[in-house]
Scaffold this motif. Structure first.
Motif, PDB file in Angstrom:
ATOM      1  N   GLU A   1       0.976  -1.141   0.020  1.00 54.61           N
ATOM      2  CA  GLU A   1       0.029   0.003  -0.272  1.00 54.61           C
ATOM      3  C   GLU A   1       1.002   1.184  -0.228  1.00 54.61           C
ATOM      4  O   GLU A   1       1.975   1.130   0.688  1.00 54.61           O
ATOM      5  CB  GLU A   1      -0.974   0.035   1.495  1.00 54.61           C
ATOM      6  N   ARG A   2       0.512   2.566  -0.895  1.00 58.14           N
ATOM      7  CA  ARG A   2       1.273   3.265  -0.950  1.00 58.14           C
ATOM      8  C   ARG A   2       0.756   4.207   0.451  1.00 58.14           C
ATOM      9  O   ARG A   2      -0.139   4.719   0.780  1.00 58.14           O
ATOM     10  CB  ARG A   2       0.524   3.904  -2.381  1.00 58.14           C
ATOM     11  N   LYS A   3       1.346   5.123   1.224  1.00 59.57           N
ATOM     12  CA  LYS A   3       1.524   5.885   1.921  1.00 59.57           C
ATOM     13  C   LYS A   3       1.490   7.393   1.477  1.00 59.57           C
ATOM     14  O   LYS A   3       1.415   8.139   0.671  1.00 59.57           O
ATOM     15  CB  LYS A   3       3.418   6.411   2.812  1.00 59.57           C
TER      16      LYS A   3
END
Length: 86
Positions: free
Chosen positions: A3-5
């Motif tokens: 998952e991207r921050k």
């Protein structure tokens, strides 16, 4: 893919406007342009982690590698035209 921050980034409005124009020139979103520039800066400083994932592909998928090969290819504009025998 991990998952991207998400981060909140406060920018001077003039800096944001310049980034947005630059992103538009390169057909990227402002967010993608910021990530591109950060990755390039990390790479140039030899600080880009080996395990950093690639930039996700956005937009339309690329056309299939198979295409109609019966049509004449577009002329190569870098080559000189051949002289006709005559």
């Amino acid at each position: 893919m991990a998952e991207r921050k998400s981060v909140l980034l406060r920018l001077d409005p003039a800096i944001h406007d310049a980034l947005a124009r630059w992103a538009g020139d390169e057909l990227r979103s402002t967010n993608a342009q910021i990530e591109f520039l950060l990755r390039r800066a990390l790479s140039e400083a030899n600080r880009l982690p080996d395990n950093a994932g690639g930039i996700p592909r956005r937009g339309r998928p690329r056309k299939s590698a198979k295409r109609d090969r019966t049509a004449d290819p577009a002329p190569d504009l870098d080559e000189e035209p051949e002289a006709e025998a005559g």
